[in-house]
Design a protein around this motif. Sequence first.
Motif, PDB file in Angstrom:
ATOM      1  N   CYS A 242       0.639  -1.230  -0.020  1.00 37.52           N
ATOM      2  CA  CYS A 242       0.099   0.116  -0.053  1.00 37.52           C
ATOM      3  C   CYS A 242       0.926   1.348   0.119  1.00 37.52           C
ATOM      4  O   CYS A 242       1.937   1.125   1.160  1.00 37.52           O
ATOM      5  CB  CYS A 242      -0.926   0.066   1.272  1.00 37.52           C
ATOM      6  N   THR A 243       0.552   2.228  -0.892  1.00 34.66           N
ATOM      7  CA  THR A 243       1.378   3.443  -0.902  1.00 34.66           C
ATOM      8  C   THR A 243       0.525   4.677  -0.695  1.00 34.66           C
ATOM      9  O   THR A 243      -0.494   4.806  -0.941  1.00 34.66           O
ATOM     10  CB  THR A 243       1.982   3.432  -2.270  1.00 34.66           C
ATOM     11  N   PHE A 244       1.112   5.549   0.076  1.00 33.60           N
ATOM     12  CA  PHE A 244       0.525   6.748   0.239  1.00 33.60           C
ATOM     13  C   PHE A 244       1.190   8.078  -0.261  1.00 33.60           C
ATOM     14  O   PHE A 244       2.661   8.146  -0.140  1.00 33.60           O
ATOM     15  CB  PHE A 244       0.453   6.751   1.887  1.00 33.60           C
ATOM     16  N   PHE A 245       0.605   9.074  -0.794  1.00 36.63           N
ATOM     17  CA  PHE A 245       1.136  10.164  -1.488  1.00 36.63           C
ATOM     18  C   PHE A 245       0.711  11.187  -0.799  1.00 36.63           C
ATOM     19  O   PHE A 245      -0.489  11.543  -0.230  1.00 36.63           O
ATOM     20  CB  PHE A 245       0.773  10.145  -2.938  1.00 36.63           C
ATOM     21  N   LYS A 246       1.680  12.354  -1.013  1.00 40.72           N
ATOM     22  CA  LYS A 246       1.375  13.771  -0.800  1.00 40.72           C
ATOM     23  C   LYS A 246       0.592  13.862   0.600  1.00 40.72           C
ATOM     24  O   LYS A 246       0.994  13.524   1.886  1.00 40.72           O
ATOM     25  CB  LYS A 246       0.430  14.335  -1.778  1.00 40.72           C
ATOM     26  N   GLU A 247      -0.703  14.430   0.724  1.00 34.30           N
ATOM     27  CA  GLU A 247      -1.343  14.739   1.896  1.00 34.30           C
ATOM     28  C   GLU A 247      -1.649  13.420   2.720  1.00 34.30           C
ATOM     29  O   GLU A 247      -1.692  13.523   4.073  1.00 34.30           O
ATOM     30  CB  GLU A 247      -2.740  15.233   1.646  1.00 34.30           C
ATOM     31  N   ALA A 248      -1.550  12.432   2.155  1.00 34.21           N
ATOM     32  CA  ALA A 248      -1.940  11.101   2.940  1.00 34.21           C
ATOM     33  C   ALA A 248      -0.662  10.704   3.688  1.00 34.21           C
ATOM     34  O   ALA A 248      -0.792  10.223   4.658  1.00 34.21           O
ATOM     35  CB  ALA A 248      -2.129   9.872   2.060  1.00 34.21           C
ATOM     36  N   VAL A 249       0.399  11.297   3.151  1.00 33.44           N
ATOM     37  CA  VAL A 249       1.815  11.006   4.065  1.00 33.44           C
ATOM     38  C   VAL A 249       1.581  11.747   5.189  1.00 33.44           C
ATOM     39  O   VAL A 249       1.997  11.256   6.536  1.00 33.44           O
ATOM     40  CB  VAL A 249       2.910  11.378   3.341  1.00 33.44           C
ATOM     41  N   ASP A 250       0.989  13.058   5.307  1.00 32.09           N
ATOM     42  CA  ASP A 250       1.146  13.844   6.601  1.00 32.09           C
ATOM     43  C   ASP A 250      -0.127  13.401   7.557  1.00 32.09           C
ATOM     44  O   ASP A 250      -0.058  13.180   8.821  1.00 32.09           O
ATOM     45  CB  ASP A 250       0.850  15.139   6.044  1.00 32.09           C
ATOM     46  N   LYS A 251      -1.042  12.492   6.968  1.00 35.78           N
ATOM     47  CA  LYS A 251      -2.032  12.338   7.726  1.00 35.78           C
ATOM     48  C   LYS A 251      -2.038  10.870   8.340  1.00 35.78           C
ATOM     49  O   LYS A 251      -2.287  10.575   9.479  1.00 35.78           O
ATOM     50  CB  LYS A 251      -3.462  12.206   6.843  1.00 35.78           C
ATOM     51  N   PHE A 252      -1.457   9.931   7.665  1.00 36.33           N
ATOM     52  CA  PHE A 252      -1.112   8.669   8.010  1.00 36.33           C
ATOM     53  C   PHE A 252       0.022   8.030   8.656  1.00 36.33           C
ATOM     54  O   PHE A 252       0.034   7.231   9.283  1.00 36.33           O
ATOM     55  CB  PHE A 252      -1.823   7.720   7.032  1.00 36.33           C
ATOM     56  N   TYR A 253       1.172   8.757   8.128  1.00 29.29           N
ATOM     57  CA  TYR A 253       2.654   8.246   8.659  1.00 29.29           C
ATOM     58  C   TYR A 253       2.573   7.796  10.183  1.00 29.29           C
ATOM     59  O   TYR A 253       3.113   6.971  10.415  1.00 29.29           O
ATOM     60  CB  TYR A 253       3.703   9.145   7.964  1.00 29.29           C
ATOM     61  N   ASN A 254       2.468   8.878  10.907  1.00 35.45           N
ATOM     62  CA  ASN A 254       2.731   8.866  12.191  1.00 35.45           C
ATOM     63  C   ASN A 254       1.665   7.850  13.026  1.00 35.45           C
ATOM     64  O   ASN A 254       1.823   7.558  14.239  1.00 35.45           O
ATOM     65  CB  ASN A 254       2.579  10.108  13.083  1.00 35.45           C
ATOM     66  N   LEU A 255       0.475   7.680  12.234  1.00 31.35           N
ATOM     67  CA  LEU A 255      -0.300   6.767  12.804  1.00 31.35           C
ATOM     68  C   LEU A 255      -0.499   5.351  12.744  1.00 31.35           C
ATOM     69  O   LEU A 255      -0.884   4.399  13.488  1.00 31.35           O
ATOM     70  CB  LEU A 255      -1.798   7.269  12.278  1.00 31.35           C
ATOM     71  N   LEU A 256       0.447   4.905  11.573  1.00 33.61           N
ATOM     72  CA  LEU A 256       0.673   3.414  11.231  1.00 33.61           C
ATOM     73  C   LEU A 256       1.956   2.996  11.964  1.00 33.61           C
ATOM     74  O   LEU A 256       2.774   3.547  11.900  1.00 33.61           O
ATOM     75  CB  LEU A 256       0.626   3.370   9.751  1.00 33.61           C
ATOM     76  N   GLU A 257       1.785   1.622  12.580  1.00 33.52           N
ATOM     77  CA  GLU A 257       2.740   1.098  13.251  1.00 33.52           C
ATOM     78  C   GLU A 257       2.831  -0.258  12.666  1.00 33.52           C
ATOM     79  O   GLU A 257       1.838  -0.954  12.721  1.00 33.52           O
ATOM     80  CB  GLU A 257       2.683   1.283  14.943  1.00 33.52           C
ATOM     81  N   GLU A 258       4.093  -0.698  12.754  1.00 29.37           N
ATOM     82  CA  GLU A 258       4.206  -2.253  12.283  1.00 29.37           C
ATOM     83  C   GLU A 258       3.726  -3.080  13.502  1.00 29.37           C
ATOM     84  O   GLU A 258       3.976  -2.701  14.559  1.00 29.37           O
ATOM     85  CB  GLU A 258       5.750  -2.251  12.327  1.00 29.37           C
ATOM     86  N   GLY A 259       3.393  -3.985  13.122  1.00 29.72           N
ATOM     87  CA  GLY A 259       2.752  -5.028  14.093  1.00 29.72           C
ATOM     88  C   GLY A 259       1.123  -4.721  14.450  1.00 29.72           C
ATOM     89  O   GLY A 259       0.659  -5.821  15.385  1.00 29.72           O
ATOM     90  N   ARG A 260       0.628  -3.695  14.190  1.00 27.78           N
ATOM     91  CA  ARG A 260      -0.691  -3.319  14.421  1.00 27.78           C
ATOM     92  C   ARG A 260      -1.628  -3.783  13.652  1.00 27.78           C
ATOM     93  O   ARG A 260      -1.485  -3.793  12.383  1.00 27.78           O
ATOM     94  CB  ARG A 260      -0.867  -1.620  14.803  1.00 27.78           C
ATOM     95  N   VAL A 261      -2.783  -3.956  13.724  1.00 33.56           N
ATOM     96  CA  VAL A 261      -4.044  -4.278  12.896  1.00 33.56           C
ATOM     97  C   VAL A 261      -4.913  -3.090  12.661  1.00 33.56           C
ATOM     98  O   VAL A 261      -5.347  -2.308  13.653  1.00 33.56           O
ATOM     99  CB  VAL A 261      -4.809  -5.524  13.497  1.00 33.56           C
ATOM    100  N   TYR A 262      -5.219  -2.993  11.265  1.00 28.58           N
ATOM    101  CA  TYR A 262      -6.259  -1.777  10.997  1.00 28.58           C
ATOM    102  C   TYR A 262      -7.054  -2.315   9.875  1.00 28.58           C
ATOM    103  O   TYR A 262      -7.003  -3.335   9.390  1.00 28.58           O
ATOM    104  CB  TYR A 262      -5.300  -0.696  10.391  1.00 28.58           C
ATOM    105  N   THR A 263      -8.343  -1.592   9.821  1.00 25.02           N
ATOM    106  CA  THR A 263      -9.121  -1.643   8.763  1.00 25.02           C
ATOM    107  C   THR A 263      -8.661  -0.524   7.709  1.00 25.02           C
ATOM    108  O   THR A 263      -8.572   0.663   8.030  1.00 25.02           O
ATOM    109  CB  THR A 263     -10.503  -1.768   9.162  1.00 25.02           C
ATOM    110  N   PHE A 264      -8.632  -0.999   6.347  1.00 25.96           N
ATOM    111  CA  PHE A 264      -8.425   0.003   5.307  1.00 25.96           C
ATOM    112  C   PHE A 264      -9.430   0.037   4.177  1.00 25.96           C
ATOM    113  O   PHE A 264     -10.017  -0.713   3.781  1.00 25.96           O
ATOM    114  CB  PHE A 264      -7.309  -0.571   4.610  1.00 25.96           C
ATOM    115  N   SER A 265     -10.081   1.353   3.806  1.00 23.81           N
ATOM    116  CA  SER A 265     -11.030   1.267   2.779  1.00 23.81           C
ATOM    117  C   SER A 265     -10.719   2.786   2.137  1.00 23.81           C
ATOM    118  O   SER A 265     -10.057   3.743   2.461  1.00 23.81           O
ATOM    119  CB  SER A 265     -12.258   1.454   3.434  1.00 23.81           C
ATOM    120  N   GLY A 266     -11.148   2.898   1.135  1.00 25.70           N
ATOM    121  CA  GLY A 266     -11.041   3.958   0.230  1.00 25.70           C
ATOM    122  C   GLY A 266      -9.747   3.873  -0.571  1.00 25.70           C
ATOM    123  O   GLY A 266      -9.337   4.971  -1.049  1.00 25.70           O
TER     124      GLY A 266
END
Length: 629
Positions: A242-266
Amino acid sequence: MSLTDGAIQRMFTMSGSSDDPSFLPSVQILHLKKIAQNGGADDRWKVVLSDGNRFLSGMCATQLNIKVNSGEIAQFGIINVNEFLVNTLPSGQKIVIVLRCELVQNPGSRIGNPVDITKAGNVGSAQAQPSGGVGGGAQPMYGKVESAGNPYGGGGSNPYGSRGNSGGMGMSGQGSSNPVIRTNASSQSFTPISGLNMYSNRWVIRAKITNKSEIRTWSNAKGEGSLFSVVVLDSSGTDVKCTFFKEAVDKFYNLLEEGRVYTFSGGRLKVANMQYNTCKSQFEITFDQNSEIHLQDDAEDIQESYDFVKIAALSEMEPSGFVDILAVVKHVADPAVIVSKKSGKEMTKCELTIQDDSGADVRLTVWGDLAANAQTKFANLPIVAFKRARISDYGGRSLSGSGCSVNPTIPQANQLRQWWADNGSNTQARSLSSAGGGARGADPFEQRKTVSSIKEEQLGYNEKPDWLSFKATITFLKKDKAGDEGAWYTACFNSGDPCKNMFKATQTSDGFFHCDKCQQTNEKCVRRFIFSGTVADDTSTSWVSVFNEQAESMFNGVKADELYEKIAEGDRDSYDSTFAKASCTEWIIKCKVKQEHVGDESRVKTSIVSLTPIDYAAESRNLLAALGV
């Protein structure tokens, strides 16, 4: 030649053939047309299906191309549709995606006088939603689809211009009906990663992040920006990049951690470039700032699964493939920084030597942050599990990987650890990378060869260069060059791109130096060593080529410009003594061996790529260990 009565209307208003898994309609192909001209497996075929009363447009999934090309699927043919999807495009048009079918017969003409289902008054407009389904989403053949909750549809800020999944007519159907998984922990329904396809634009996946990259920047004709990527794994055992560009980098980079479980959509799907993608999924996902990602309770149902291959088996496998490897890291080389020939950017790499209980070891290269921290991460001979490491024929057999788990808690790791503790550490392994090696750093002691190996093993005659390390003595250095003042060449004074003080600069009649590479003329130049010599051990002697960095190591840091100044001042003795001091010294030497063609003559050239001073205490310990003392 009976067609299934009402089949097209049922497809069009389908609540999913899940209501009746035995619904395998017989329909006729009224029209078949190629809509892409890629000449092979990527061709796309438009199809119009009829039940004798109504007809509906659609597509054949690419796995049916072989049947189309063979003539089994042809105009007016009657087919049993064994698996299909119905998709609603953004325009509101509905299409049927034929995933599996079989030919019944071909009468050679149209049956009945069918009309367009979208214009038939008794079934409503083409934009009507299928009952019980998700508006705009592909419906599975079995099991109702519950809302996946993606309010944003497609849309993304992918600067590379990749196609989204809306519509999806230009992509392969992959034969999946996009099934849904319901977990015990939640009423939310999730799409497995293995079930993603280009014909569904509403899905939610629940997955664990197994790898997260650092933030990188990009720049091309469409603009510039930042990006990062993650690899996520779900309970179906499939992972996807999964790749994140531009504004998505600012929004999600610090929220995502290795080893944690998330739901992804959109997110938007695109076909993965398997040359650079090591995940099992044949797709990649791009997320933008409108995507939805929610942290979940960590779940034990998502576990990394491996299909381990023994190292000894790599010699029989084709390069460019991917394997899962479980092994002991028995040597970690020093990290090195190289410049990518493709991008011109610096990259950090580190070479590991790994061994398992198959009696073989192999060189594995790691990159980026993992390489920079390799000395710490892989200290103390850990057990490592590498997921989908790439096989290469670079110097025999070698591997390259990024996603790894150190000392994984799996039964196979415990067995390998016990083997290593019992007697494995004393096993003399057969190295699959013994003829290879990177251009930096000497090979481990057990992988060294002798000078005579160059001829005995016919090194240099392969398509790619061969690499070897040996301990040898410098016996002769050719320091005099005809018509020149020393064993060097004049390089461009430009230290930036593209020259970087490496390309030759020619002195002009006015005393300046002109570089054909950057088309600049400078008053000064940079002199760089280049000469040949001989090295020898107790088995043989060989001519070698020596270049600037290796010569500076040989001369204890003395640069060519310094010796040029000495000669210009009339001090030729300093020049001669510098070469004399380097003669008869002993080194661990790493060489590249490659056949070259000069005119009509072919010769094998051996070039020194690194010189390592000998640590005599460590050398003695290695010799004693090799003798079993």
